[in-house]
Design a protein around this motif. Structure first.
Motif, short mmCIF file in Angstrom:
data_model
loop_
_atom_site.label_atom_id
_atom_site.label_comp_id
_atom_site.label_asym_id
_atom_site.label_seq_id
_atom_site.Cartn_x
_atom_site.Cartn_y
_atom_site.Cartn_z
N SER A 138 0.86 -1.19 0.00
CA SER A 138 0.00 0.00 0.00
C SER A 138 0.89 1.23 0.00
N CYS A 139 0.28 2.38 -0.23
CA CYS A 139 1.05 3.62 -0.26
C CYS A 139 1.55 4.00 1.12
N ARG A 140 1.12 3.29 2.14
CA ARG A 140 1.60 3.55 3.51
C ARG A 140 2.91 2.81 3.80
N ASP A 141 3.35 1.94 2.90
CA ASP A 141 4.58 1.16 3.10
C ASP A 141 5.80 2.06 3.18
N ASP A 142 6.74 1.67 4.03
CA ASP A 142 8.05 2.33 4.01
C ASP A 142 8.66 2.10 2.64
N ALA A 162 -6.28 6.93 1.36
CA ALA A 162 -4.83 7.05 1.53
C ALA A 162 -4.14 7.17 0.18
N PHE A 183 -1.97 10.29 -1.10
CA PHE A 183 -0.60 10.08 -1.55
C PHE A 183 -0.37 10.72 -2.92
#
Length: 170
Positions: free
Chosen positions: A72-76, A142, A146
């Protein structure tokens, strides 16, 4: 009869051809081979292993394959992976190209949204509308945030930039 992959659509049809879709199945291979004549495929997703049939198809067709991990776009590291994709997209030698994910909705929608924003100068409203169409109305808040906030700086060869790129500073 040709059957395109799930959520297949052209992204760019000018001097180069860029397409989006869900993950191709064996029944889609004739369409990809005979209609698209791809040079490059980018897979964005959490699936790391290719099916033996897909790996064989890519090899037979001499299609360059890039597997870019994205959950997901929340990944580091998501921004770095997005930069990897942009470097591939910004090289005219890689076309025709297909970018796919599992179902061709959220991950590909995020990638295409960033291409639309940074390289084609689309409005955020237009990007959101296209994202909504392919996600089936399931908002990825999200993802949309992003896309809106994403900025980057890449160093690329000016002579390799595809002609559809209208809003990049060279």
């Amino acid at each position: 009869m040709y059957i395109p992959p799930l959520n297949f659509s052209p992204v760019v049809s000018t001097d180069v051809n860029l397409y989006r879709s869900g993950y191709p199945m064996p029944l889609n291979y004739p369409f990809i081979r005979d209609q698209l004549h791809l040079r490059t495929i980018i897979h964005v997703g959490d699936k790391q292993d290719l099916s033996p049939e897909y790996a064989e198809f890519l090899e037979q067709e001499s299609i360059q394959f890039h597997n870019i991990y994205m959950d997901s776009c929340r990944d580091d590291g998501f921004k770095n992976r997005m930069n990897q994709i942009l470097e591939i997209v910004l090289n005219v030698d890689n076309y025709p190209m297909l970018i796919h994910s599992g179902k061709g909705k959220h991950r590909v929608g995020t990638v295409v949204g960033i291409i639309r924003k940074l390289l084609q100068g689309w409005s955020i409203a237009g990007i959101y509308q296209e994202y909504d169409i392919f996600s089936g109305g399931l908002k990825g808040e999200a993802d949309l945030e992003f896309i809106t906030m994403f900025e980057t700086r890449l160093y690329i060869r000016k002579d390799k930039i595809p002609g559809f790129v209208t809003s990049i500073t060279t």
